[in-house]
Design a protein around this motif. Structure first.
Motif, mmCIF file in Angstrom:
data_model
loop_
_atom_site.group_PDB
_atom_site.id
_atom_site.type_symbol
_atom_site.label_atom_id
_atom_site.label_comp_id
_atom_site.label_asym_id
_atom_site.label_seq_id
_atom_site.Cartn_x
_atom_site.Cartn_y
_atom_site.Cartn_z
ATOM 1 N N GLY A 25 -5.908 8.728 -9.259
ATOM 2 C CA GLY A 25 -4.962 8.019 -10.126
ATOM 3 C C GLY A 25 -3.628 7.736 -9.452
ATOM 4 N N VAL A 26 -3.671 7.357 -8.177
ATOM 5 C CA VAL A 26 -2.431 7.104 -7.436
ATOM 6 C C VAL A 26 -2.014 5.633 -7.570
ATOM 7 C CG1 VAL A 26 -1.474 6.937 -5.085
ATOM 8 C CG2 VAL A 26 -2.742 8.990 -5.797
ATOM 9 N N SER A 27 -0.745 5.406 -7.886
ATOM 10 C CA SER A 27 -0.182 4.053 -7.958
ATOM 11 C C SER A 27 1.118 3.995 -7.174
ATOM 12 C CB SER A 27 0.137 3.668 -9.411
ATOM 13 O OG SER A 27 -1.008 3.728 -10.212
ATOM 14 N N PHE A 28 1.299 2.913 -6.435
ATOM 15 C CA PHE A 28 2.590 2.650 -5.787
ATOM 16 C C PHE A 28 2.591 1.230 -5.253
ATOM 17 C CE2 PHE A 28 -0.111 4.164 -2.364
ATOM 18 C CZ PHE A 28 0.190 3.317 -1.305
ATOM 19 N N GLU A 29 3.768 0.759 -4.886
ATOM 20 C CA GLU A 29 3.887 -0.580 -4.296
ATOM 21 C C GLU A 29 4.668 -0.493 -2.995
ATOM 22 O OE1 GLU A 29 5.505 -3.403 -7.052
ATOM 23 O OE2 GLU A 29 3.941 -2.980 -8.538
ATOM 24 N N LEU A 30 4.370 -1.430 -2.120
ATOM 25 C CA LEU A 30 5.079 -1.489 -0.849
ATOM 26 C C LEU A 30 5.520 -2.927 -0.625
ATOM 27 C CD1 LEU A 30 5.784 -0.020 1.871
ATOM 28 C CD2 LEU A 30 3.548 -0.752 2.687
ATOM 29 N N GLU A 31 6.812 -3.105 -0.402
ATOM 30 C CA GLU A 31 7.350 -4.457 -0.200
ATOM 31 C C GLU A 31 7.240 -4.856 1.270
ATOM 32 O OE1 GLU A 31 8.271 -6.103 -2.831
ATOM 33 O OE2 GLU A 31 8.132 -4.341 -4.137
ATOM 34 N N GLU A 32 7.356 -6.165 1.499
ATOM 35 C CA GLU A 32 7.344 -6.648 2.865
ATOM 36 C C GLU A 32 8.523 -6.071 3.657
ATOM 37 O OE1 GLU A 32 6.691 -11.165 4.066
ATOM 38 O OE2 GLU A 32 5.489 -10.403 2.400
ATOM 39 N N GLY A 33 8.258 -5.607 4.858
ATOM 40 C CA GLY A 33 9.314 -5.077 5.716
ATOM 41 C C GLY A 33 9.782 -3.675 5.355
ATOM 42 N N GLU A 34 9.164 -3.083 4.336
ATOM 43 C CA GLU A 34 9.600 -1.768 3.872
ATOM 44 C C GLU A 34 8.738 -0.650 4.490
ATOM 45 O OE1 GLU A 34 10.643 0.113 -0.483
ATOM 46 O OE2 GLU A 34 8.671 -0.778 -0.233
ATOM 47 N N ASN A 35 9.350 0.514 4.671
ATOM 48 C CA ASN A 35 8.616 1.687 5.144
ATOM 49 C C ASN A 35 8.525 2.716 4.031
ATOM 50 O OD1 ASN A 35 8.452 0.609 7.633
ATOM 51 N ND2 ASN A 35 9.824 2.072 8.632
ATOM 52 N N LEU A 36 7.294 3.114 3.720
ATOM 53 C CA LEU A 36 7.099 4.128 2.691
ATOM 54 C C LEU A 36 6.490 5.360 3.343
ATOM 55 C CD1 LEU A 36 6.974 4.898 -0.407
ATOM 56 C CD2 LEU A 36 4.632 4.017 -0.365
ATOM 57 N N GLY A 37 7.116 6.489 3.131
ATOM 58 C CA GLY A 37 6.576 7.746 3.647
ATOM 59 C C GLY A 37 5.641 8.353 2.621
ATOM 60 N N ILE A 38 4.531 8.929 3.090
ATOM 61 C CA ILE A 38 3.654 9.666 2.188
ATOM 62 C C ILE A 38 3.622 11.093 2.693
ATOM 63 C CG2 ILE A 38 1.336 9.822 1.194
ATOM 64 C CD1 ILE A 38 1.383 6.982 0.915
ATOM 65 N N VAL A 39 4.158 12.008 1.910
ATOM 66 C CA VAL A 39 4.222 13.398 2.362
ATOM 67 C C VAL A 39 3.470 14.318 1.403
ATOM 68 C CG1 VAL A 39 6.434 13.100 3.548
ATOM 69 C CG2 VAL A 39 6.422 13.927 1.203
#
Ligand SMILES: Nc1ncnc2c1ncn2[C@@H]1O[C@H](COP(=O)(O)OP(=O)(O)O)[C@@H](O)[C@H]1O
Ligand SMILES: [Mg+2]
Length: 350
Positions: A25-39
């Motif tokens: 049940g994981v939800s998230f969004e990532l924008e262009e040029g953005e860095n998202l960390g998953i920890v």
């Protein structure tokens, strides 16, 4: 439209004891040029999440529900051939162990050229050789070494070669799974700085997956904290490491050196993440959480919007008013949940 939209994703593994709910049940969004960390600690589903996005789940793994939309198209609906086309060209991955991702019988140059020519038919040999040179320079490798075989490279060089390969087609999305974990601290730092620079140049988005929160602090705009297959908390990097609302984030943050408070004692959260074949009901962190109450063990927490953060803790709203001093105290984290319960009956919360 975001570059990547993951919605209510469930990825399970078939096991002898039943399905292991590795991503649940994981939800998230990532924008262009953005860095998202998953920890999150080991075993929390980070690699499974990345593999499902790039489409390389092992045979036992399957998407049980939800969507992964990349530039608006649902990847979970695509055929194998459609997905292979996206790989390297649109989405590439730098895995933890570059040795396993590089083919030992081909030179590094051959492998990168092969990737380029597969995805950009018509690219001449001269042009693809130029791309290899350019990428090698970008990651700080001597282009003359491109004709070496993977075993002739040190671990750090292989990792850089892998990054060069992941960048060669200027993909829109780079999945970096523990990109520097196998390297020493100095090499880690160099590679992270380079990845940041490169990324500015090619304007790719990146998912930086790591158990090491200091890596994320250095490279990411936003952070998603995962625990036992679920999102625990998500938000801007300053907030997540400054004023988190989820006890798991608070504990995790204290397990790594803080650049601003280098003398602060490190702590570890007692116990381990739960088995995912038969995960606990309620909040999955409850059995290790120093603030857990009966409600936490019974009822699954909903998202609470806190100060720009999305926090899946029943008591997120009480953290600032009552619980933060308690949660920030290392003593709080120094005993196991069982020992704490035996001593006091129940601690924290209501
Ligand atoms: N091939 C597999 N078969 C069965 N279970 C698996 C397999 N790969 C991973 N898992 C399980 O899925 C969960 C998440 O693993 P993983 O995604 O590797 O986590 P992380 O990358 O956060 O360490 C773990 O409980 C792990 O044991
Ligand atoms: Mg992993």
């Amino acid at each position: 439209m975001s570059l990547l939209e993951v919605e209510d994703l469930e990825v399970y593994y078939e096991t002898e004891d039943g399905p292991a709910q590795a991503v649940d049940g994981v939800s998230f969004e990532l924008e262009e040029g953005e860095n998202l960390g998953i920890v999150g600690e080991s075993g929390c589903g980070k690699t499974t999440l990345a593999k499902s996005i790039i489409g390389i789940l092992p045979d036992a793994g399957y998407v049980n529900g939800g969507e992964i939309r990349f530039k608006g198209d649902d990847l979970t609906d695509m055929t194998g051939a459609q997905r292979r086309r996206l790989k390297w060209e649109e989405i590439s991955m730098v895995a933890q162990s570059a040795m396993n991702s590089l083919d030992p019988v081909y030179t590094i140059r051959e492998q990168i050229v092969e990737a380029i020519e597969t995805h950009r038919p018509g690219t001449g040999r001269t042009e693809s050789t130029e791309i290899v040179t350019e990428m090698f320079e970008l990651v700080g490798l001597d282009p003359d070494r491109a004709d070496d075989y993977p075993h002739q490279f040190s671990g750090g060089m292989r990792q850089r070669a892998m990054i060069a390969m992941a960048l060669a087609l200027e993909p829109s999305l780079i999945l970096a799974d523990e990109p520097t974990t196998a390297l020493d601290v100095i090499m880690q730092d160099q590679i992270l700085k380079r990845m940041g620079k490169i990324q500015d140049e090619v304007n790719s988005s990146m998912l930086v997956i790591t158990h090491d929160v200091s890596v994320v602090a250095e490279t990411c705009d936003r952070v998603l904290v995962m625990y036992a297959g679920k999102v625990a908390e998500e938000g801007p990097v300053e907030e997540i490491f400054g004023q988190p609302y989820h006890p798991y984030t608070i504990g995790l943050k204290r397990a790594f050196p803080n650049i601003r408070k280098p003398t602060q004692d490190l702590l570890s959260i007692a116990g381990y993440p739960p088995e995912l074949v038969d995960p606990p009901t309620g909040c999955r962190f409850a059995e290790r959480c120093p603030m857990a109450t009966d409600r936490c063990r019974e009822e699954e927490p909903e998202a609470h919007q806190m100060n720009g953060l999305r926090s899946y803790c029943h008591y997120a709203e009480d953290i600032d008013t009552e619980l933060r001093p308690y949660a920030d105290n290392p003593e709080t984290w120094s005993q196991t949940a069982a020992a704490r319960k035996a001593e006091t009956g129940n601690v924290g919360g209501d």
